[in-house]
Design a protein around this motif. Structure first.
Motif, short mmCIF file in Angstrom:
data_model
loop_
_atom_site.label_atom_id
_atom_site.label_comp_id
_atom_site.label_asym_id
_atom_site.label_seq_id
_atom_site.Cartn_x
_atom_site.Cartn_y
_atom_site.Cartn_z
N GLY A 128 18.43 20.78 31.39
CA GLY A 128 18.02 21.67 30.48
C GLY A 128 18.21 21.66 29.04
O GLY A 128 18.53 20.51 28.67
N ARG A 129 18.31 22.40 28.19
CA ARG A 129 18.45 22.43 26.74
C ARG A 129 19.95 21.61 26.62
O ARG A 129 21.03 21.95 27.26
CB ARG A 129 18.44 23.57 26.03
N THR A 130 20.13 20.49 25.63
CA THR A 130 21.14 20.20 25.32
C THR A 130 21.66 20.47 23.86
O THR A 130 20.98 20.74 23.02
CB THR A 130 21.02 18.54 25.37
N PHE A 131 23.14 20.12 23.77
CA PHE A 131 23.69 20.47 22.34
C PHE A 131 24.94 19.48 22.41
O PHE A 131 25.34 18.98 23.54
CB PHE A 131 24.15 22.02 22.27
N VAL A 132 25.43 19.38 21.38
CA VAL A 132 26.61 18.55 21.32
C VAL A 132 27.91 19.28 21.15
O VAL A 132 27.67 20.57 20.76
CB VAL A 132 26.83 17.52 19.63
N ALA A 133 28.78 18.80 21.40
CA ALA A 133 30.25 19.69 21.56
C ALA A 133 30.56 20.55 20.37
O ALA A 133 31.10 21.50 20.29
CB ALA A 133 31.42 18.87 22.20
N ALA A 134 30.25 19.68 19.12
CA ALA A 134 30.65 20.33 17.84
C ALA A 134 29.81 21.46 17.58
O ALA A 134 30.41 22.65 16.86
CB ALA A 134 30.40 19.38 16.62
N GLU A 135 28.73 21.89 18.25
CA GLU A 135 28.07 23.25 17.99
C GLU A 135 28.56 24.38 19.00
O GLU A 135 28.11 25.49 18.73
CB GLU A 135 26.60 22.97 18.54
N VAL A 136 29.42 24.06 19.66
CA VAL A 136 30.13 25.11 20.72
C VAL A 136 30.64 26.36 19.69
O VAL A 136 30.20 27.43 20.23
CB VAL A 136 31.10 24.60 21.43
#
Length: 235
Positions: A128-136
């Protein structure tokens, strides 16, 4: 290329936002939990269950980053929805404890992420949708503040501080439907943003702009050239 890091503004705001949420939840009487929230089809218990499970999912993702074994937040979209529905049936005391424990574990997991791992790509669900850890951190801050207001208890979007309202507008404006053109003006912060080519100018306090950009409310506190602000899809 520099390694991405969590936004320091969000890092500074999240602890206070979490504390305010916990105070509101602690103040709910047992009879209040099954009352409707501001989200269609969800009671206040559903909102608290979602906030607890969101923190747990983000904790699992961050723990995987630290271990060098990235893991998705949720097993599947269906499992996410089923888990929320199931947890919402729990007793109020269990929900309170689950939320507090999830917030504590999230904070611990956040503090354990190595400085050179914030670029790690994570999945919301497998494939599914991805994001980088810094966005958490930004993601969790938005969840806490927006859904705190969704509880329809003692806290609303009008209680948002300028710092969060600005972060929210900055995050949501790029997500506006590409067919919608507008100029957003935060009258209290002397800031403006242009989306697309032309379109109406929507003006009001940053918090009111942020609430409208989540797809909630009726544009209260905002003015728009030519009538009501454009309809925004729910976030």
């Amino acid at each position: 290329m520099p390694v991405p890091r969590p936004d320091p503004r969000a890092l500074a705001l999240l602890p206070g936002a979490s504390q305010r949420l916990v105070r509101t939840v602690d103040g709910l009487a047992d009879r209040d939990w099954k009352e409707d929230s501001g989200l269609p089809g969800w009671s206040r218990a559903h909102v608290v269950a979602h906030l607890a499970l969101n923190a747990e999912g983000l904790t699992d993702a961050l723990t995987g980053v630290t271990a060098g074994e990235p893991a998705p937040m949720y097993r599947s979209p269906e499992a996410r929805d089923e888990d929320i529905a199931e947890l919402a049936t729990a007793a109020p005391g269990h929900l309170r404890d689950r939320l507090l424990g999830a917030i504590t574990r999230f904070d611990d997991a956040l503090g354990a992420v190595p400085d050179d791992a914030w670029h790690t790509t994570l999945e919301r669900t497998p494939g599914g949708r991805t994001f980088v850890a810094a966005e958490v951190v930004d993601m969790r801050l938005r969840e806490v503040e927006i859904h705190h207001a969704d509880l329809a208890a003692s806290y609303s979007w009008s209680d948002w501080g300028d710092e969060f309202a600005l972060l929210l507008v900055e995050a949501l404006l790029p997500r506006v439907d590409g067919t919608t053109a507008l100029v957003a003006v935060a009258s209290d912060l002397d800031r403006s943003w242009t989306i697309g080519d032309g379109g109406p100018t929507v003006t009001g306090p940053a918090a009111a702009l942020g609430w409208w950009l989540t797809g909630r409310g009726d544009g209260a506190g905002l003015t728009s050239e030519g009538g009501r602000p454009p309809r925004i899809g729910a976030w």
